[in-house]
Design an enzyme around this catalytic site. Structure first.
Site, PDB file in Angstrom:
ATOM      1  N   HIS A   1       0.833  -1.184   0.000  1.00 54.70           N
ATOM      2  CA  HIS A   1       0.000   0.000   0.000  1.00 54.70           C
ATOM      3  C   HIS A   1       0.879   1.248   0.000  1.00 54.70           C
ATOM      4  CE1 HIS A   1       0.894  -0.966   4.219  1.00 54.70           C
ATOM      5  NE2 HIS A   1       0.571   0.255   4.578  1.00 54.70           N
TER       6      HIS A   1
ATOM      7  N   GLY B   1      -4.804   3.639   0.525  1.00 56.68           N
ATOM      8  CA  GLY B   1      -4.888   4.972   1.104  1.00 56.68           C
ATOM      9  C   GLY B   1      -4.993   6.095   0.098  1.00 56.68           C
TER      10      GLY B   1
ATOM     11  N   SER C   1     -11.763   0.858  -0.184  1.00 59.81           N
ATOM     12  CA  SER C   1     -12.641   1.450   0.826  1.00 59.81           C
ATOM     13  C   SER C   1     -13.063   2.862   0.458  1.00 59.81           C
ATOM     14  CB  SER C   1     -11.939   1.459   2.187  1.00 59.81           C
ATOM     15  OG  SER C   1     -11.659   0.146   2.606  1.00 59.81           O
TER      16      SER C   1
END
Length: 205
Positions: free
Chosen positions: A122, A156, A177
């Site tokens: 990530h 992120g 998300s």
């Protein structure tokens, strides 16, 4: 820059179909990444999406090659610990495969093993990976200059961070998300889509 939306394995099939339909026109690819669902559920999900008009070309099946074959989807995405894309295409030449990687070494290995692209993450701190340090933009820059295959990044990523990423030679960004956990997934997909079309050089002036 491509926009990939990655499902987060939290929604029942009916709700997931609704959300994917809502965002389909705003994104380039939708990764079906539903590890807790049985093969039968996934086949039903994909067939329903196709019946509801979601373009087949936008769907990517994560890990479940069997589901891709049964639903005639030509794009799969493999975890780093999976078999090699080269082996996969020896059996199923029509399949296109990308691979998840977490380091430059893994990315090089994936390229050697026949991956058509890598998804690296990530990049930024994310609640999906609590306690794990973000790998950062510098590693992304090194990776894109090292590989001859495209790089997609995940982790992120927010609309506000897109200008920084647009200065790197990326094929695309992937959002999980940030879209599927948001109360208004379509609105967020639209925000990402609009932001990626802005000129980063104009913003830097």
């Amino acid at each position: 820059m491509e926009l990939h939306a990655v499902t987060n394995d939290t929604l029942p099939v009916r709700e997931l179909i609704k959300q994917i339909k809502d965002i389909a026109s705003e994104v380039d690819f939708i990764h079906i990444r539903e590890r807790s669902k049985a093969a039968g559920e996934l086949v039903h999900l994909v067939k329903q999406l196709l019946a509801e008009g979601v373009p087949k070309e936008k769907l990517i099946i994560n890990d479940r090659v069997d589901v891709a074959l049964l639903t005639n989807i030509h794009r799969v995405h493999l975890p780093g610990h999976s078999f090699s894309p080269k082996e996969l295409r020896q059996k199923f030449p029509h399949l296109h495969a990308g691979v998840s990687v977490h380091s430059i070494e893994e990315a090089r290995a994936a390229e050697k093993n026949g991956a058509e692209y890598v998804m690296f993450g990530h990049v930024y701190d994310t609640a999906c990976k609590p306690g794990l340090q973000a790998r950062g933009i510098k590693v992304v820059e090194e990776m894109t200059s090292t590989l001859s295959i495209p790089v997609v990044v995940i982790g992120g990523i927010t609309p506000e961070r897109l200008p920084e990423l647009m200065h790197v030679d990326l094929k695309g960004i992937a959002v999980m998300s940030g879209i599927f956990a948001h109360p208004q997934p379509r609105k967020m997909a639209q925000t990402f889509s609009k932001k990626r079309k802005e000129n980063p050089y104009e913003q830097a002036l």
